[in-house]
Each structure stands twice: as structure tokens, then as C-alpha cells.
Motif scaffolding. Sequence first.
Motif, PDB file in Angstrom:
ATOM      1  N   ASN A  89       0.831  -1.206   0.000  1.00  0.00           N
ATOM      2  CA  ASN A  89       0.000   0.000   0.000  1.00  0.00           C
ATOM      3  C   ASN A  89       0.863   1.253   0.000  1.00  0.00           C
ATOM      4  OD1 ASN A  89       0.702   0.744   2.639  1.00  0.00           O
ATOM      5  ND2 ASN A  89      -0.981  -0.398   3.531  1.00  0.00           N
ATOM      6  N   HIS A  90       0.237   2.379   0.155  1.00  0.00           N
ATOM      7  CA  HIS A  90       0.913   3.668  -0.002  1.00  0.00           C
ATOM      8  C   HIS A  90       1.435   4.249   1.315  1.00  0.00           C
ATOM      9  CE1 HIS A  90      -3.314   4.291   0.808  1.00  0.00           C
ATOM     10  NE2 HIS A  90      -2.985   5.443   1.353  1.00  0.00           N
ATOM     11  N   PHE A  91       1.413   3.465   2.377  1.00  0.00           N
ATOM     12  CA  PHE A  91       1.957   3.908   3.656  1.00  0.00           C
ATOM     13  C   PHE A  91       3.091   2.998   4.093  1.00  0.00           C
ATOM     14  CE2 PHE A  91      -2.054   6.224   4.318  1.00  0.00           C
ATOM     15  CZ  PHE A  91      -1.553   7.415   4.791  1.00  0.00           C
ATOM     16  N   VAL A  92       4.014   3.582   4.841  1.00  0.00           N
ATOM     17  CA  VAL A  92       5.098   2.847   5.486  1.00  0.00           C
ATOM     18  C   VAL A  92       4.951   3.072   6.982  1.00  0.00           C
ATOM     19  CG1 VAL A  92       7.602   2.750   5.849  1.00  0.00           C
ATOM     20  CG2 VAL A  92       6.694   3.125   3.560  1.00  0.00           C
ATOM     21  N   GLU A  93       5.069   2.015   7.741  1.00  0.00           N
ATOM     22  CA  GLU A  93       5.074   2.169   9.190  1.00  0.00           C
ATOM     23  C   GLU A  93       6.524   2.201   9.652  1.00  0.00           C
ATOM     24  OE1 GLU A  93       3.377   0.077  13.223  1.00  0.00           O
ATOM     25  OE2 GLU A  93       2.268  -0.163  11.345  1.00  0.00           O
ATOM     26  N   GLU A  94       6.878   3.287  10.320  1.00  0.00           N
ATOM     27  CA  GLU A  94       8.239   3.469  10.803  1.00  0.00           C
ATOM     28  C   GLU A  94       8.462   2.621  12.063  1.00  0.00           C
ATOM     29  OE1 GLU A  94      10.276   4.947   8.975  1.00  0.00           O
ATOM     30  OE2 GLU A  94       9.180   6.425   7.812  1.00  0.00           O
ATOM     31  N   GLU A  95       9.710   2.501  12.481  1.00  0.00           N
ATOM     32  CA  GLU A  95      10.053   1.705  13.656  1.00  0.00           C
ATOM     33  C   GLU A  95       9.346   2.191  14.919  1.00  0.00           C
ATOM     34  OE1 GLU A  95      14.248   1.198  14.207  1.00  0.00           O
ATOM     35  OE2 GLU A  95      14.528   0.526  12.147  1.00  0.00           O
ATOM     36  N   ASP A  96       9.088   3.497  14.996  1.00  0.00           N
ATOM     37  CA  ASP A  96       8.433   4.040  16.193  1.00  0.00           C
ATOM     38  C   ASP A  96       6.909   3.928  16.127  1.00  0.00           C
ATOM     39  OD1 ASP A  96       7.692   5.976  14.370  1.00  0.00           O
ATOM     40  OD2 ASP A  96       8.701   7.627  15.394  1.00  0.00           O
ATOM     41  N   GLY A  97       6.394   3.289  15.076  1.00  0.00           N
ATOM     42  CA  GLY A  97       4.960   3.075  14.955  1.00  0.00           C
ATOM     43  C   GLY A  97       4.210   4.141  14.180  1.00  0.00           C
ATOM     44  N   THR A  98       4.879   5.249  13.839  1.00  0.00           N
ATOM     45  CA  THR A  98       4.215   6.283  13.047  1.00  0.00           C
ATOM     46  C   THR A  98       4.125   5.840  11.582  1.00  0.00           C
ATOM     47  OG1 THR A  98       6.292   7.453  12.629  1.00  0.00           O
ATOM     48  CG2 THR A  98       5.002   8.152  14.548  1.00  0.00           C
ATOM     49  N   LYS A  99       3.140   6.361  10.914  1.00  0.00           N
ATOM     50  CA  LYS A  99       2.964   6.061   9.496  1.00  0.00           C
ATOM     51  C   LYS A  99       3.306   7.286   8.673  1.00  0.00           C
ATOM     52  CE  LYS A  99      -0.701   2.615   9.590  1.00  0.00           C
ATOM     53  NZ  LYS A  99      -2.073   2.332   9.128  1.00  0.00           N
ATOM     54  N   ARG A 100       3.818   7.037   7.494  1.00  0.00           N
ATOM     55  CA  ARG A 100       4.041   8.114   6.538  1.00  0.00           C
ATOM     56  C   ARG A 100       3.697   7.589   5.149  1.00  0.00           C
ATOM     57  NH1 ARG A 100       8.180   7.024   3.293  1.00  0.00           N
ATOM     58  NH2 ARG A 100       9.867   5.738   4.066  1.00  0.00           N
ATOM     59  N   ARG A 101       3.321   8.519   4.285  1.00  0.00           N
ATOM     60  CA  ARG A 101       3.049   8.134   2.902  1.00  0.00           C
ATOM     61  C   ARG A 101       4.346   7.703   2.225  1.00  0.00           C
ATOM     62  NH1 ARG A 101      -1.934   9.544   1.019  1.00  0.00           N
ATOM     63  NH2 ARG A 101      -3.062  11.011   2.330  1.00  0.00           N
ATOM     64  N   LYS A 102       4.257   6.714   1.364  1.00  0.00           N
ATOM     65  CA  LYS A 102       5.405   6.349   0.543  1.00  0.00           C
ATOM     66  C   LYS A 102       5.639   7.453  -0.473  1.00  0.00           C
ATOM     67  CE  LYS A 102       5.101   1.317   0.669  1.00  0.00           C
ATOM     68  NZ  LYS A 102       4.823   0.105  -0.139  1.00  0.00           N
ATOM     69  N   SER A 103       6.899   7.651  -0.805  1.00  0.00           N
ATOM     70  CA  SER A 103       7.237   8.611  -1.848  1.00  0.00           C
ATOM     71  C   SER A 103       7.582   7.844  -3.121  1.00  0.00           C
ATOM     72  CB  SER A 103       8.402   9.494  -1.414  1.00  0.00           C
ATOM     73  OG  SER A 103       9.541   8.707  -1.153  1.00  0.00           O
ATOM     74  N   ALA A 104       7.197   8.434  -4.239  1.00  0.00           N
ATOM     75  CA  ALA A 104       7.437   7.813  -5.543  1.00  0.00           C
ATOM     76  C   ALA A 104       8.093   8.822  -6.470  1.00  0.00           C
ATOM     77  CB  ALA A 104       6.119   7.334  -6.143  1.00  0.00           C
ATOM     78  N   LEU A 105       9.002   8.341  -7.295  1.00  0.00           N
ATOM     79  CA  LEU A 105       9.683   9.168  -8.283  1.00  0.00           C
ATOM     80  C   LEU A 105       9.391   8.624  -9.668  1.00  0.00           C
ATOM     81  CD1 LEU A 105      11.775  11.361  -9.159  1.00  0.00           C
ATOM     82  CD2 LEU A 105      13.515   9.575  -8.920  1.00  0.00           C
ATOM     83  N   VAL A 106       9.083   9.537 -10.592  1.00  0.00           N
ATOM     84  CA  VAL A 106       8.943   9.188 -12.004  1.00  0.00           C
ATOM     85  C   VAL A 106       9.954  10.038 -12.774  1.00  0.00           C
ATOM     86  CG1 VAL A 106       7.398   9.018 -13.991  1.00  0.00           C
ATOM     87  CG2 VAL A 106       6.481   8.724 -11.668  1.00  0.00           C
ATOM     88  N   PRO A 107      11.152   9.492 -13.037  1.00  0.00           N
ATOM     89  CA  PRO A 107      12.132  10.253 -13.825  1.00  0.00           C
ATOM     90  C   PRO A 107      11.690  10.290 -15.284  1.00  0.00           C
ATOM     91  CG  PRO A 107      13.017   8.095 -13.252  1.00  0.00           C
ATOM     92  CD  PRO A 107      11.670   8.203 -12.608  1.00  0.00           C
ATOM     93  N   GLY A 108      11.916  11.414 -15.941  1.00  0.00           N
ATOM     94  CA  GLY A 108      11.468  11.543 -17.324  1.00  0.00           C
ATOM     95  C   GLY A 108       9.957  11.433 -17.396  1.00  0.00           C
ATOM     96  N   CYS A 109       9.266  12.205 -16.572  1.00  0.00           N
ATOM     97  CA  CYS A 109       7.823  12.030 -16.369  1.00  0.00           C
ATOM     98  C   CYS A 109       6.952  12.582 -17.485  1.00  0.00           C
ATOM     99  CB  CYS A 109       7.396  12.629 -15.038  1.00  0.00           C
ATOM    100  SG  CYS A 109       7.493  14.431 -14.969  1.00  0.00           S
ATOM    101  N   GLY A 110       7.537  13.225 -18.497  1.00  0.00           N
ATOM    102  CA  GLY A 110       6.716  13.756 -19.579  1.00  0.00           C
ATOM    103  C   GLY A 110       5.784  14.835 -19.080  1.00  0.00           C
ATOM    104  N   ARG A 111       4.501  14.713 -19.379  1.00  0.00           N
ATOM    105  CA  ARG A 111       3.513  15.698 -18.937  1.00  0.00           C
ATOM    106  C   ARG A 111       2.996  15.407 -17.536  1.00  0.00           C
ATOM    107  NH1 ARG A 111       1.590  16.434 -24.601  1.00  0.00           N
ATOM    108  NH2 ARG A 111       2.125  18.587 -25.056  1.00  0.00           N
ATOM    109  N   GLY A 112       3.481  14.351 -16.900  1.00  0.00           N
ATOM    110  CA  GLY A 112       3.145  14.101 -15.507  1.00  0.00           C
ATOM    111  C   GLY A 112       1.953  13.202 -15.256  1.00  0.00           C
ATOM    112  N   TYR A 113       1.456  12.533 -16.281  1.00  0.00           N
ATOM    113  CA  TYR A 113       0.276  11.679 -16.101  1.00  0.00           C
ATOM    114  C   TYR A 113       0.507  10.625 -15.014  1.00  0.00           C
ATOM    115  CZ  TYR A 113      -0.321  13.444 -20.910  1.00  0.00           C
ATOM    116  OH  TYR A 113      -0.386  14.224 -22.030  1.00  0.00           O
TER     117      TYR A 113
END
Length: 163
Positions: free
Chosen positions: A59-83
Amino acid sequence: MASADDRSRLKVHFDGPESSHPDRWAQLWDAGDFLPWDRGRPNPALVDLLDSKRGLIGNHFVEEEDGTKRRKSALVPGCGRGYDVLLLASYGYDAYGLEVSDKAVERCLEEKKTNGSKYLTNMHSDGAGTSTFLKGDFFAGEWNNAVTGGTFDLIYDYTVRLP
């Protein structure tokens, strides 16, 4: 899919040292009249992955060692128009698109403004992530200073030629 003529034209355009390729990509974006890779929509393979094969990437969340959640980050190199960036954000990722051309980044921002609402939030309980567009050379790395956290949980690419 680019035609054989388009592929030949691209091959001629990029003939020369790899160090000149970022400028050659920028030339294509600046002219704006020959962008055969632009299909006007997210890549169907990415749509399929996010719709039907989520188990492969989680899924789109990561649970850190301390139990907090954060959104995953994604990179699209050469993303064109960004679709693809906008699609990933609609699935809850904090998504970054990277392009070597100012004009390409402008086109990403135009796409986001004009059609961003068409990318429905696909993770209704958590809402959409963010979409950010950056100018930079993937291989130079200076652009990474503008990225929150400086690392990515997912890198999606199907156009950048790696050495």
C-alpha cells in the motif's frame, strides 16, 4: 507506440555523446511539435499495477520503527507531462516527477491544473498524496535536494535510458 519513422527520427536526434542528451530532450520539449512518447494518459502498465497487482508493491503507507505512518514517496524520472505522477498521487503516494526541461515542467503543471481533478482519489479513506514536479538531470542528482526526505520508496520508469 512510436512508429518506425518516429524511432528513426529520435535515433538521429540523439546521435552524439550521452552528455548532450539532457539538452536534446529539452530541445524536443521546447519545440513541442514532436513528442511521440506522449500518449495523453498514464501508462496502462502502471494503471494495471495500481488497480490489480497492488500486492507487488504494497500500500501507499510505510510504518516506521516508532509506529508512526508516513506516505510512501514515488519518483517518475522523465515524467513527460506528468500523467503517471498524478496517477500515483491519486493512489496516496507523495509523487515526484522529474524532467530536464523547463518547458516539460510547465506542461506538467498545466496538466495538473487542467486535468488534475480527473485523477480521482483512489484511496478514499486516506485521500490523495501530493504531486510535485522538479527540473533536473536524473544523473546529476542536484534536484534531490528539493525532495522531502531525499529518498524514494518507489521509482517508476519506462522511458529513461540508464547507462
